[in-house]
Write a protein that holds these residues in place. Structure first.
Motif, PDB file in Angstrom:
ATOM      1  N   GLN A 152       0.835  -1.207   0.000  1.00  0.00           N
ATOM      2  CA  GLN A 152       0.000   0.000   0.000  1.00  0.00           C
ATOM      3  C   GLN A 152       0.873   1.261   0.000  1.00  0.00           C
ATOM      4  O   GLN A 152       0.600   2.209  -0.739  1.00  0.00           O
ATOM      5  CB  GLN A 152      -0.908   0.002   1.228  1.00  0.00           C
ATOM      6  N   ILE A 153       1.933   1.256   0.782  1.00  0.00           N
ATOM      7  CA  ILE A 153       2.856   2.394   0.833  1.00  0.00           C
ATOM      8  C   ILE A 153       3.524   2.585  -0.519  1.00  0.00           C
ATOM      9  O   ILE A 153       3.615   3.707  -1.029  1.00  0.00           O
ATOM     10  CB  ILE A 153       3.897   2.191   1.961  1.00  0.00           C
ATOM     11  N   SER A 154       3.956   1.486  -1.117  1.00  0.00           N
ATOM     12  CA  SER A 154       4.581   1.547  -2.438  1.00  0.00           C
ATOM     13  C   SER A 154       3.611   2.096  -3.484  1.00  0.00           C
ATOM     14  O   SER A 154       3.982   2.939  -4.308  1.00  0.00           O
ATOM     15  CB  SER A 154       5.064   0.151  -2.841  1.00  0.00           C
ATOM     16  N   ASP A 155       2.370   1.639  -3.434  1.00  0.00           N
ATOM     17  CA  ASP A 155       1.353   2.116  -4.374  1.00  0.00           C
ATOM     18  C   ASP A 155       1.101   3.615  -4.203  1.00  0.00           C
ATOM     19  O   ASP A 155       0.988   4.351  -5.182  1.00  0.00           O
ATOM     20  CB  ASP A 155       0.037   1.358  -4.193  1.00  0.00           C
ATOM     21  N   MET A 156       1.023   4.075  -2.954  1.00  0.00           N
ATOM     22  CA  MET A 156       0.777   5.496  -2.698  1.00  0.00           C
ATOM     23  C   MET A 156       1.961   6.348  -3.163  1.00  0.00           C
ATOM     24  O   MET A 156       1.775   7.447  -3.690  1.00  0.00           O
ATOM     25  CB  MET A 156       0.486   5.750  -1.215  1.00  0.00           C
ATOM     26  N   ARG A 157       3.172   5.817  -2.982  1.00  0.00           N
ATOM     27  CA  ARG A 157       4.364   6.521  -3.456  1.00  0.00           C
ATOM     28  C   ARG A 157       4.332   6.633  -4.974  1.00  0.00           C
ATOM     29  O   ARG A 157       4.585   7.700  -5.534  1.00  0.00           O
ATOM     30  CB  ARG A 157       5.636   5.806  -3.009  1.00  0.00           C
ATOM     31  N   LEU A 158       3.986   5.542  -5.644  1.00  0.00           N
ATOM     32  CA  LEU A 158       3.902   5.522  -7.102  1.00  0.00           C
ATOM     33  C   LEU A 158       2.868   6.525  -7.628  1.00  0.00           C
ATOM     34  O   LEU A 158       3.059   7.162  -8.656  1.00  0.00           O
ATOM     35  CB  LEU A 158       3.554   4.106  -7.588  1.00  0.00           C
ATOM     36  N   LEU A 159       1.781   6.684  -6.881  1.00  0.00           N
ATOM     37  CA  LEU A 159       0.716   7.607  -7.265  1.00  0.00           C
ATOM     38  C   LEU A 159       0.961   9.037  -6.761  1.00  0.00           C
ATOM     39  O   LEU A 159       0.095   9.908  -6.919  1.00  0.00           O
ATOM     40  CB  LEU A 159      -0.630   7.106  -6.736  1.00  0.00           C
ATOM     41  N   SER A 160       2.120   9.253  -6.146  1.00  0.00           N
ATOM     42  CA  SER A 160       2.478  10.565  -5.571  1.00  0.00           C
ATOM     43  C   SER A 160       1.451  11.050  -4.540  1.00  0.00           C
ATOM     44  O   SER A 160       1.150  12.233  -4.453  1.00  0.00           O
ATOM     45  CB  SER A 160       2.643  11.613  -6.681  1.00  0.00           C
ATOM     46  N   LYS A 162       1.444  11.560  -1.154  1.00  0.00           N
ATOM     47  CA  LYS A 162       2.348  11.701  -0.002  1.00  0.00           C
ATOM     48  C   LYS A 162       1.618  11.560   1.339  1.00  0.00           C
ATOM     49  O   LYS A 162       2.113  10.903   2.245  1.00  0.00           O
ATOM     50  CB  LYS A 162       3.070  13.047  -0.050  1.00  0.00           C
ATOM     51  N   ARG A 163       0.448  12.171   1.465  1.00  0.00           N
ATOM     52  CA  ARG A 163      -0.290  12.081   2.740  1.00  0.00           C
ATOM     53  C   ARG A 163      -0.732  10.644   3.016  1.00  0.00           C
ATOM     54  O   ARG A 163      -0.631  10.162   4.136  1.00  0.00           O
ATOM     55  CB  ARG A 163      -1.496  13.003   2.732  1.00  0.00           C
ATOM     56  N   ALA A 164      -1.250   9.991   2.005  1.00  0.00           N
ATOM     57  CA  ALA A 164      -1.691   8.605   2.179  1.00  0.00           C
ATOM     58  C   ALA A 164      -0.493   7.708   2.486  1.00  0.00           C
ATOM     59  O   ALA A 164      -0.581   6.830   3.347  1.00  0.00           O
ATOM     60  CB  ALA A 164      -2.426   8.111   0.936  1.00  0.00           C
ATOM     61  N   GLU A 165       0.618   7.929   1.794  1.00  0.00           N
ATOM     62  CA  GLU A 165       1.837   7.160   2.053  1.00  0.00           C
ATOM     63  C   GLU A 165       2.275   7.337   3.508  1.00  0.00           C
ATOM     64  O   GLU A 165       2.568   6.363   4.209  1.00  0.00           O
ATOM     65  CB  GLU A 165       2.941   7.603   1.102  1.00  0.00           C
TER      66      GLU A 165
END
Length: 183
Positions: A152-160, A162-165
């Motif tokens: 999930q963290i990797s996916d949020m990083r990929l989608l930019s 930042k808050r969700a990551e």
């Protein structure tokens, strides 16, 4: 499918079964269950209205719905939660969950909801501190939630995002801290 690996001390990974809810439901409900799914028959959802002592009340997209309360015999040394509800097949269930025995590297969604509530993990206005993939888990499905957090963290990083990551990092850290305290 089994997940094998080497976990932290006290957290063996061998035998953690990744669930196959739909497959199990098909076997349990037989031909009638297959026909219902093929015809697009909607699932029935049970809603539990939270009471004053309810730790959690909710469910997911499989039809699994439940609520959590501390057991009468729960203590600080052995926090114990009672889960009651209906599984993804509409069958009633009741489980006793000993918080200190939960292993986030091989847990059910019900166990993780109990742990989330017990630890008081901040949901930041949302419904969950857990990764989105939990919406497809059945009552007995076990998975490695720490791996789910990493994805999930990797996916949020990929989608930019930042808050969700950052939020999923915070949430994951709460469960790592729990595991470290047990060692």
């Amino acid at each position: 499918m089994y997940i094998n690996g080497i976990g932290n001390a006290g957290y063996p990974m061998t035998g953690c079964r990744a669930g196959k809810t739909a497959e199990r439901a098909t076997i349990q409900k037989g031909f009638a269950g297959q026909l219902d799914r093929a015809a697009g028959v909607p699932k029935t959802y049970q809603v539990y209205i939270p009471e004053e002592d309810t730790l959690y009340s909710g469910g997911n997209g499989t039809g699994l719905s439940f609520y959590l309360k501390y057991a009468e015999h729960s203590t600080e040394e052995d926090p114990t939660v009672i889960a009651k509800g209906v599984d993804e097949n509409g069958d009633e269930f009741e489980q006793t969950i000993h918080i200190n025995k939960i292993n986030p590297k091989c847990a059910t969604i019900v166990e993780m909801r109990a742990l989330e509530a017990h630890l008081g993990v901040d949901k930041r206005g949302g419904l969950s501190s857990l990764p989105m993939e939990t919406g497809t888990m059945g009552l007995h499905d076990r998975t490695n939630f720490m791996d789910m957090f990493q994805k999930q963290i990797s996916d949020m990083r990929l989608l930019s995002q930042k808050r969700a990551e950052a939020y999923y990092r915070y949430s994951m850290q709460a469960y790592w801290d729990f595991m470290r305290r047990k060692i």
